[in-house]
Design an enzyme around this catalytic site. Structure first.
Site, short mmCIF file in Angstrom:
data_model
loop_
_atom_site.label_atom_id
_atom_site.label_comp_id
_atom_site.label_asym_id
_atom_site.label_seq_id
_atom_site.Cartn_x
_atom_site.Cartn_y
_atom_site.Cartn_z
N HIS A 27 -49.70 0.49 3.40
CA HIS A 27 -48.69 1.41 2.86
C HIS A 27 -48.79 2.78 3.51
O HIS A 27 -49.89 3.29 3.75
CB HIS A 27 -48.89 1.59 1.35
CG HIS A 27 -48.42 0.44 0.53
ND1 HIS A 27 -47.93 0.57 -0.74
CD2 HIS A 27 -48.36 -0.90 0.80
CE1 HIS A 27 -47.59 -0.60 -1.22
NE2 HIS A 27 -47.85 -1.53 -0.30
N TYR A 147 -52.38 -5.35 -10.87
CA TYR A 147 -52.03 -5.70 -9.49
C TYR A 147 -53.03 -5.02 -8.56
O TYR A 147 -52.93 -3.83 -8.27
CB TYR A 147 -50.60 -5.23 -9.21
CG TYR A 147 -49.94 -5.82 -7.98
CD1 TYR A 147 -50.66 -6.45 -6.97
CD2 TYR A 147 -48.56 -5.75 -7.83
CE1 TYR A 147 -50.03 -6.99 -5.87
CE2 TYR A 147 -47.92 -6.29 -6.71
CZ TYR A 147 -48.67 -6.90 -5.74
OH TYR A 147 -48.04 -7.43 -4.63
N LYS A 193 -53.51 -8.95 -4.22
CA LYS A 193 -52.76 -8.96 -2.97
C LYS A 193 -53.72 -9.36 -1.86
O LYS A 193 -54.79 -8.75 -1.71
CB LYS A 193 -52.18 -7.57 -2.72
CG LYS A 193 -51.51 -7.34 -1.41
CD LYS A 193 -50.35 -8.28 -1.13
CE LYS A 193 -49.29 -8.25 -2.21
NZ LYS A 193 -48.19 -9.19 -2.03
N PRO A 222 -51.15 -14.05 -0.59
CA PRO A 222 -51.33 -13.68 0.82
C PRO A 222 -50.02 -13.40 1.57
O PRO A 222 -50.04 -13.22 2.79
CB PRO A 222 -52.05 -14.90 1.43
CG PRO A 222 -52.45 -15.77 0.28
CD PRO A 222 -51.49 -15.47 -0.82
N ASN A 223 -48.90 -13.39 0.87
CA ASN A 223 -47.61 -13.07 1.51
C ASN A 223 -47.35 -13.90 2.78
O ASN A 223 -46.92 -13.35 3.82
CB ASN A 223 -47.51 -11.58 1.85
CG ASN A 223 -47.06 -10.75 0.66
OD1 ASN A 223 -47.78 -9.86 0.21
ND2 ASN A 223 -45.89 -11.04 0.10
N HIS A 320 -41.58 -10.16 -9.82
CA HIS A 320 -42.11 -9.47 -8.64
C HIS A 320 -41.92 -7.97 -8.76
O HIS A 320 -41.04 -7.50 -9.48
CB HIS A 320 -41.34 -10.01 -7.42
CG HIS A 320 -41.43 -9.18 -6.19
ND1 HIS A 320 -40.47 -8.24 -5.85
CD2 HIS A 320 -42.35 -9.16 -5.19
CE1 HIS A 320 -40.80 -7.69 -4.69
NE2 HIS A 320 -41.93 -8.22 -4.27
N SER A 321 -42.72 -7.21 -8.02
CA SER A 321 -42.44 -5.77 -7.94
C SER A 321 -42.70 -5.25 -6.54
O SER A 321 -43.40 -5.87 -5.74
CB SER A 321 -43.28 -4.98 -8.95
OG SER A 321 -44.57 -4.75 -8.44
N ASN A 322 -42.09 -4.11 -6.25
CA ASN A 322 -42.43 -3.26 -5.11
C ASN A 322 -42.79 -1.90 -5.72
O ASN A 322 -42.62 -1.70 -6.92
CB ASN A 322 -41.25 -3.11 -4.15
CG ASN A 322 -41.12 -4.28 -3.18
OD1 ASN A 322 -40.07 -4.87 -3.06
ND2 ASN A 322 -42.19 -4.61 -2.49
N HIS A 349 -46.34 -2.35 -9.66
CA HIS A 349 -47.14 -1.42 -8.85
C HIS A 349 -47.41 -0.12 -9.63
O HIS A 349 -48.00 0.82 -9.08
CB HIS A 349 -46.39 -1.04 -7.57
CG HIS A 349 -46.33 -2.10 -6.50
ND1 HIS A 349 -45.81 -3.34 -6.69
CD2 HIS A 349 -46.73 -2.07 -5.20
CE1 HIS A 349 -45.87 -4.04 -5.56
NE2 HIS A 349 -46.43 -3.29 -4.64
N ARG A 404 -39.46 2.07 5.11
CA ARG A 404 -40.83 1.58 4.97
C ARG A 404 -41.28 0.87 6.24
O ARG A 404 -40.56 0.02 6.77
CB ARG A 404 -40.88 0.63 3.77
CG ARG A 404 -42.22 -0.03 3.58
CD ARG A 404 -42.22 -0.93 2.36
NE ARG A 404 -43.41 -1.76 2.36
CZ ARG A 404 -43.70 -2.64 1.41
NH1 ARG A 404 -42.89 -2.81 0.39
NH2 ARG A 404 -44.79 -3.38 1.48
O1 GKR Z 1 -46.55 -3.50 -1.99
O2 GKR Z 1 -47.67 -4.25 -0.31
C1 GKR Z 1 -46.96 -4.41 -1.26
C2 GKR Z 1 -46.56 -5.82 -1.62
O3 GKR Z 1 -47.05 -6.70 -0.65
C3 GKR Z 1 -45.07 -5.95 -1.77
O4 GKR Z 1 -44.44 -5.46 -0.62
C4 GKR Z 1 -44.61 -7.36 -2.02
O5 GKR Z 1 -43.21 -7.44 -1.93
O6 GKR Z 1 -45.59 -7.14 -4.22
C5 GKR Z 1 -44.88 -7.90 -3.39
C6 GKR Z 1 -45.26 -9.36 -3.43
O7 GKR Z 1 -45.56 -9.85 -4.50
O8 GKR Z 1 -45.17 -10.04 -2.42
MG MG Z 2 -45.60 -11.86 -3.66
#
Ligand code: GKR
Ligand code: MG
Length: 424
Positions: A27, A147, A193, A222-223, A320-322, A349, A404
């Site tokens: 970030h 989180y 995360k 792990p996205n 979900h969130s950002n 978040h 971003r």
């Molecule tokens: O804030 O770094 C972050 C998260 O990885 C976010 O961008 C994701 O969209 O929180 C999110 C997720 O659950 O994947």
């Molecule tokens: Mg996610």
């Protein structure tokens, strides 16, 4: 009774964000949002959405065209938004980890930004809390999860002061972060995360959390940064410890294969981010839990349609969130309060936000016992603090971040960071 929109304001803001690590990078020191105000005479409806340049440009272009609409005319709102978006140049691809910034989501997220403000207005005009307008609260206390993020102690920019959370790059430090967050907010479940440090460290962190917080539901996300082999290997250790496995691998087919081979419940906010994706996932049985997010699913009512679809197809539903502030938090809470089958604690978040950066009256919305309470105050239940909003807008004007860029930020720490996926 006819109530017409008399004016709309979109204010870009920025607030401090810690150096949180993720699959894409890290970030930046500030997160961007936009605050939406829709006026109907004396009444004011609020919304909050993404603040990245393409979304902001669209919201700003749409705003003046909304004057004269009736506050209940959500079909009219959609029509006007489509007309205004058609006049804009096509947007370029956005950051992957902010699903709402993807160009394909532009209509859905613009609609959502204004829909929330229209619904806030409708609820205020009726003297009802928003959850009543959404069908009534099935719960007044909406649970959120802690989180957790791996993070550095401070940003690379020397002028940015360190935050109060400290470094977290080991399992011990993650457990300490969890303890602090749970002490502060009382969360009853934990999300980690991942996709950022070597998988062994991330798996060991889940094992350490499971020992430190026996019985607390755990998730890891792990996205999509793990290869199939990494995700399969990790599944053996993680399987017995987690309530769901969130986006371990990329793509609908990858997720379907992983589910076939492990039997673990897979959750996503990456492979299903629209109703088209939902249909494709059902065909393949890619995911068993969908993480909703009204900001990019097209608003609060569209998210309720998603909930119905999940119910119909026997899928779980989570949220979900950002990075976000209190207006978004309250929209999420009212929606979750009125969604019977939202059966998991929502992501947020919000613990990463500092009180001084909040823009609503009274500072940060309370999270207690891990829950946000929705009451009977008409509308969302939060009001704008003009001085706080002006400060956050001044911060936006002072900084140079306009979209971003977690990858670009990571390259400041490590110029060779490739961003190649899968990362592990
Ligand atoms: O804030 O770094 C972050 C998260 O990885 C976010 O961008 C994701 O969209 O929180 C999110 C997720 O659950 O994947
Ligand atoms: Mg996610």
């Amino acid at each position: 009774m006819t109530i017409k929109i008399t004016g709309v304001r979109v204010t870009p803001i920025a607030f401090r964000d810690p150096p949180l690590l993720n699959a894409a990078g890290i970030h930046e020191p500030y997160a961007l949002r936009s605050i939406i105000e829709v006026e109907a005479g004396e009444l004011l409806g609020l919304g909050e959405s993404y603040g990245d340049a393409p979304v902001l440009a669209a919201l700003t272009a749409i705003a003046p065209a909304l004057a004269g609409l009736e506050i209940h005319d959500l079909n009219g709102l959609e029509r006007v938004i489509k007309e205004e978006l058609a006049k804009l140049p096509a947007a370029k691809a956005g950051a992957e980890l902010a699903p709402g910034s993807q160009p394909s989501r532009l209509l859905a997220n613009c609609f959502s930004a204004f829909e929330v403000a229209f619904l806030d207005l409708q609820a205020k005009a009726a003297g009802l809390p928003l959850h009543a307008l959404l069908g009534g609260a099935v719960r007044r206390e909406v649970p959120f999860s802690a989180y957790l993020f791996f993070k550095y102690e401070r940003h690379i920019e020397p002028e940015e002061a360190p935050d109060e959370w400290g470094e977290a790059i080991t399992p011990e430090q993650i457990v300490a972060q969890a303890k602090r967050m749970i002490d502060m907010y009382g969360f009853g479940s934990i999300k980690l995360k991942a996709g950022t440090l070597p998988p062994e460290v991330e798996i060991a962190s889940i094992e350490a959390l499971s020992k430190a917080f026996p019985g607390l539901p755990l998730r890891i996300d792990p996205n999509g940064a793990w290869s199939m082999q990494t995700a399969l290997d990790a599944a053996q250790k993680l399987g017995p410890l987690i309530e769901y496995y969130e986006d371990p691998v990329a793509g609908l087919d990858g997720m379907a294969q992983l589910h076939r081979e492990t039997g673990l419940p897979l959750a996503t906010n990456m492979v299903v981010i629209s109703f088209d994706g939902f249909r494709e996932s059902i065909k393949r049985n890619s995911v068993q839990i969908v993480l909703s997010d009204h900001h990019y699913w097209g608003g609060l009512r569209a998210t309720q349609h998603l909930a119905t679809m999940c119910n119909t197809f026997n899928l779980g539903l989570s949220m979900h969130s950002n990075s976000h502030l209190g207006i978004s938090l309250m929209a999420m809470a009212h929606l979750a309060a009125a969604t019977p089958n939202l059966s998991y604690a929502c992501d947020t978040h919000y613990p990463w936000v500092e009180d001084a950066d909040e823009v609503v009256v009274g500072g940060k919305v309370a999270i207690s016992g891990g829950c946000v309470r929705v009451g009977d105050t008409p509308g969302l239940g939060v009001e704008l603090d003009r001085a706080r909003l002006a400060r956050a807008h001044a911060t936006f004007n002072r900084i140079s971040i306009r979209t971003r860029d977690d990858l670009g930020q990571m390259r400041k720490y490590d110029p060779d960071f490739s961003g190649k996926q899968p990362r592990y």
